[in-house]
Scaffold this active site. Structure first.
Site, short mmCIF file in Angstrom:
data_model
loop_
_atom_site.label_atom_id
_atom_site.label_comp_id
_atom_site.label_asym_id
_atom_site.label_seq_id
_atom_site.Cartn_x
_atom_site.Cartn_y
_atom_site.Cartn_z
N GLU A 188 0.83 -1.21 0.00
CA GLU A 188 0.00 0.00 0.00
C GLU A 188 0.86 1.26 0.00
O GLU A 188 0.80 2.10 0.90
CB GLU A 188 -0.96 -0.02 1.19
CG GLU A 188 -1.97 -1.14 1.11
CD GLU A 188 -3.04 -1.11 2.19
OE1 GLU A 188 -4.15 -1.62 1.95
OE2 GLU A 188 -2.78 -0.58 3.29
N GLU A 382 -5.35 -8.37 -0.98
CA GLU A 382 -6.01 -8.17 0.32
C GLU A 382 -7.49 -7.88 0.06
O GLU A 382 -7.83 -7.02 -0.75
CB GLU A 382 -5.41 -7.00 1.11
CG GLU A 382 -4.06 -7.24 1.71
CD GLU A 382 -3.60 -6.10 2.61
OE1 GLU A 382 -4.47 -5.44 3.23
OE2 GLU A 382 -2.39 -5.85 2.67
#
Length: 484
Positions: A188, A382
């Site tokens: 991320e 995810e």
């Protein structure tokens, strides 16, 4: 409609949320070893959970107890990895995403040689995965940078950290390249603006007059350079090695069809994609550079940086997707939390206990949008929902809410594949209960496997299969044909 042959079904974790053993095997301090659980703070107020200062870091380092520092203990994967991997194999995992804790290999980040005990631990993990037929997907940087680099250099704001990370990555490729084909650079990467400390080791009060935001963009540039170097290194050192980038896909819709809301939404989505744009296209978007210029933010670049970024583009694009949100220029619009962000609440969607709005269709939209933009293979690394689970008297754990969440998302993935999206695989977050990234809670449970531990570390650490365990096992066995 069907999932392609060889589709990589599995699950994902991060070392800092599962391993524990924070001061064993020669491991050094990481930024997450000072992340605190704050029981008196609203779990929806993520900012309060991730805010740090030099004083709070110092105080944490003086406290050797792990009660309020849950990421120090995780779920003790360090000692339970064979048991956990066996459970993943029982579910039928084709792939398991994990990270390598930088400080297990280089305790301060500046050692010239890797720590032998750390090297041996991960080699044992990968050997066990190979024996079980599970493909590793390895994240090099997942909120685990050495705390020493944070305190000495204010993290990635200092150019010297690039060399430290390249040394660490080289050691990973050298020792584990024979086991690992799929790699991710930064987890991320866009999160640096939302929580700069755990993403890049930035301590705001060390930024001086410059301020935190300019430090974030300077650190980000250094990560882009490091990513370019490491991608080329992976291709040179790992046979058939592939490097991916990893984005938080923050799907945002206009709250209304008012042009002002649409414009505000467009700006937000362009900002979200900026990070993967750089790693896929190998250059900064012109509008982002113009925006930084208007804000008075100047990034210091060394000669050759832009060439490194251009030459080190990624092979595939991975992303997390948990929820969507809306945007509006209305200052009175109700806002709700999501994955470390705040967005305007969407009245058409239900929300989890933590305020995250559940939007399976948004995953399909994201897949089509990303594939159309980048024209590279995609990997969902995810996706999941945090919930409170109840253990019945007979030890069973019934979690139909989790099964329904995944079923709805899988059906939308199937539709995107049918539309032509090239999707490599899917790893749920997380296959086993772990410490929550933002709030450091254990009671916010994601797994198909229950771990007997509470928010303060009490419990036996016994692993138990939830109903969703058997459901996901069936989905994998039939390659998505049976989701009932």
């Amino acid at each position: 409609m069907s999932f392609p042959k060889g589709f990589l079904w599995g699950g994902a974790v991060a070392a800092n949320q599962v391993e524990g053993a924070w001061n064993a095997g020669g491991k050094g301090w990481s930024v997450d070893d000072v992340a605190t659980y704050k029981p008196n703070v609203d779990v929806k107020d993520y900012k309060a959970h991730v805010t740090v200062s030099s004083e709070s870091v110092k105080k944490a380092m003086e406290d050797s107890d792990d009660t309020y520092y849950p990421k120090r203990r995780g779920i003790d994967f360090y000692h339970h990895y064979k048991e956990d991997l066996a459970l993943f194999a029982e579910m039928g995992f084709k792939v398991f995403r994990l990270s390598i804790a930088w400080t297990r290999l280089f305790p301060t980040g500046e050692e010239s040689e890797a720590n032998a005990e750390g090297i041996a631990f991960y080699e044992d993990v990968f050997k066990e995965m190979k024996r079980l037929g599970i493909e590793p997907l390895v994240t090099l940087s997942h909120y685990e940078m050495p705390l020493a680099l944070s305190l000495k250099y204010n993290g990635w704001t200092d150019r010297r950290v690039v060399d430290c990370f390249v040394r660490f990555s080289r050691a990973c490729f050298e020792h584990y390249g024979k086991y690992v084909k799929y790699w991710l650079n930064f987890n991320e990467v866009d999160s640096i603006i939302r929580h700069s400390f755990i993403t890049a080791g930035i301590i705001p009060d060390l930024c001086g007059e410059k301020g935190e935001i300019p430090c974030c963009y300077q650190a980000l540039h250094h990560q882009f350079v490091a990513a370019g170097i490491v991608t080329k290194l992976c291709h040179e050192m790992v046979p058939d090695g592939q490097m991916g980038c990893m984005l938080t896909k923050l799907m945002t819709y206009p709250r209304t069809c008012a042009p002002e809301d649409v414009a505000a939404t467009q700006k937000k989505n362009l900002e979200n994609m900026f990070y993967s744009d750089v790693m896929v296209f190998g250059e900064y978007p012109r509008m982002i550079l113009r925006d930084l210029e208007k804000r008075g933010i100047k990034i210091q670049m060394e000669p050759g940086d832009l060439e490194i970024i251009k030459e080190g583009t990624v092979d595939f694009v991975s992303f997390s997707y948990y929820m969507s949100m809306t945007e509006s220029v209305d200052p009175n619009a109700e806002r709700t939390p999501g994955n470390t962000v705040l967005g305007v609440k969407n009245p058409y969607l239900a929300s989890s206990e933590w305020g995250w709005q559940v939007d399976p269709v948004g995953l399909r939209i994201s897949l089509i949008e990303l594939y159309d933009r980048y024209k590279k293979p995609l990997f969902i690394v995810e996706n999941g929902i945090g919930s409170r689970d109840v253990v019945e008297e007979d030890g069973s754990i019934h979690d139909p809410y989790r099964i329904e969440y995944f079923r709805r998302h899988f059906k939308e993935m199937e539709k995107a594949i049918d539309d032509g999206v090239e999707l490599m695989g899917y790893t749920s977050w997380a296959p086993i209960d772990l410490i929550s990234a933002s709030t450091s809670q254990m009671s916010k449970r994601y797994g198909f496997i229950y771990v007997d531990q509470d928010d303060l570390g009490n419990g036996t650490l016994k692993r138990s299969r939830k109903d969703s365990f058997y459901w996901y096992q069936k989905v994998i066995r039939t390659n998505g044909a049976d989701m009932e």
